[in-house]
Write a protein that holds these residues in place. Structure first.
Motif, PDB file in Angstrom:
ATOM      1  N   SER A   5       0.807  -1.212   0.000  1.00  0.00           N
ATOM      2  CA  SER A   5       0.000   0.000   0.000  1.00  0.00           C
ATOM      3  C   SER A   5       0.844   1.268   0.000  1.00  0.00           C
ATOM      4  O   SER A   5       0.384   2.330  -0.416  1.00  0.00           O
ATOM      5  N   LYS A   6       2.101   1.156   0.470  1.00  0.00           N
ATOM      6  CA  LYS A   6       2.973   2.328   0.521  1.00  0.00           C
ATOM      7  C   LYS A   6       3.830   2.473  -0.730  1.00  0.00           C
ATOM      8  O   LYS A   6       4.552   3.462  -0.884  1.00  0.00           O
ATOM      9  N   LYS A   7       3.765   1.487  -1.624  1.00  0.00           N
ATOM     10  CA  LYS A   7       4.563   1.569  -2.835  1.00  0.00           C
ATOM     11  C   LYS A   7       3.990   2.618  -3.787  1.00  0.00           C
ATOM     12  O   LYS A   7       2.816   2.983  -3.709  1.00  0.00           O
ATOM     13  N   LYS A   8       4.817   3.064  -4.688  1.00  0.00           N
ATOM     14  CA  LYS A   8       4.415   4.106  -5.633  1.00  0.00           C
ATOM     15  C   LYS A   8       3.278   3.624  -6.524  1.00  0.00           C
ATOM     16  O   LYS A   8       3.367   2.572  -7.152  1.00  0.00           O
ATOM     17  N   ARG A   9       2.225   4.410  -6.580  1.00  0.00           N
ATOM     18  CA  ARG A   9       1.087   4.057  -7.422  1.00  0.00           C
ATOM     19  C   ARG A   9       1.355   4.454  -8.875  1.00  0.00           C
ATOM     20  O   ARG A   9       2.068   5.412  -9.151  1.00  0.00           O
ATOM     21  N   LEU A  10       0.773   3.703  -9.772  1.00  0.00           N
ATOM     22  CA  LEU A  10       0.873   4.079 -11.173  1.00  0.00           C
ATOM     23  C   LEU A  10       0.160   5.409 -11.387  1.00  0.00           C
ATOM     24  O   LEU A  10      -0.933   5.635 -10.858  1.00  0.00           O
TER      25      LEU A  10
END
Length: 205
Positions: A5-10
């Motif tokens: 959930s904390k990873k970079k979103r597209l």
């Protein structure tokens, strides 16, 4: 514990490109679904591109209708349609507004909450290895396992209910390109992509 959930979103820029490019580059990314205050993570393993202009198999080939109107939103929305009188399928809208293109999400590998996905799909837990693969190795299976239906049609993938985040970028040799399956029109277009060694794929060549 996994936490994508904390990873970079597209970004919207990612989605607002040609559907064939987006279909290929979605492989390996992680689809995130928030449901009942829980987050579900699934790696995208198989996709298919559809275009309005030169693709007779696309829902938008004959223009805009109430059913396909979400496909004409700007890239970065979820288009969910009902088929065969019983199944839902989820697509990522691509390109600029009013273009009418999308990518069908054909296969995903579950990364967490397997028991809940199993309950949604099979009404049981304790799956065999074959059942685990059968859980989400097809577009309708994905929607059933994740409880995606007409209520999710039009969701903005830049918001918090459903979104996609960066993960691995597969090497070129790890991606298989084939013609699309389950269609009769424009069936010769090589717009289906999948991860070669991943079992969560609907049909391998």
């Amino acid at each position: 514990m996994l936490d994508f959930s904390k990873k970079k979103r597209l970004s919207q820029k990612f989605y607002q490109r040609d559907s064939v490019i987006v279909a290929r580059e979605l492989l390996g990314k992680v689809f995130v679904r928030k449901l009942n205050n829980q987050l579900f993570y699934l790696k995208i393993t198989e996709t298919e591109a559809y275009r309005e202009k030169d693709d007779q198999a696309s829902h938008t080939f004959n223009g805009k209708t109430p059913r396909n109107s979400v496909m004409f939103l700007p890239g970065g929305h979820l288009y969910v349609y009902f088929t065969y009188g019983k199944h839902f399928c989820a697509n990522v809208v691509t390109g600029p507004e009013n273009q009418g293109d999308a990518v069908l999400l054909r296969g995903m590998e579950p990364l967490n909450n397997l028991e809940i996905l199993s309950q949604n799909r099979f009404s049981k837990t304790g799956l065999t290895n074959k059942e685990k693969i059968n859980l989400t190795n097809g577009p309708a299976k994905i929607c059933q396992a994740l409880n995606i239906n007409k209520n999710e049609n039009g969701i903005n993938l830049l918001q918090d209910e459903i979104f996609i985040v960066e993960n691995i970028n597969p090497d070129k040799e790890d991606i298989v390109t084939t013609t699309r399956i389950g269609i009769k029109k424009s069936a010769d277009l090589p717009w289906r992509f999948y991860l070669k060694d991943n079992p969560w794929v609907s049909v391998k060549v």
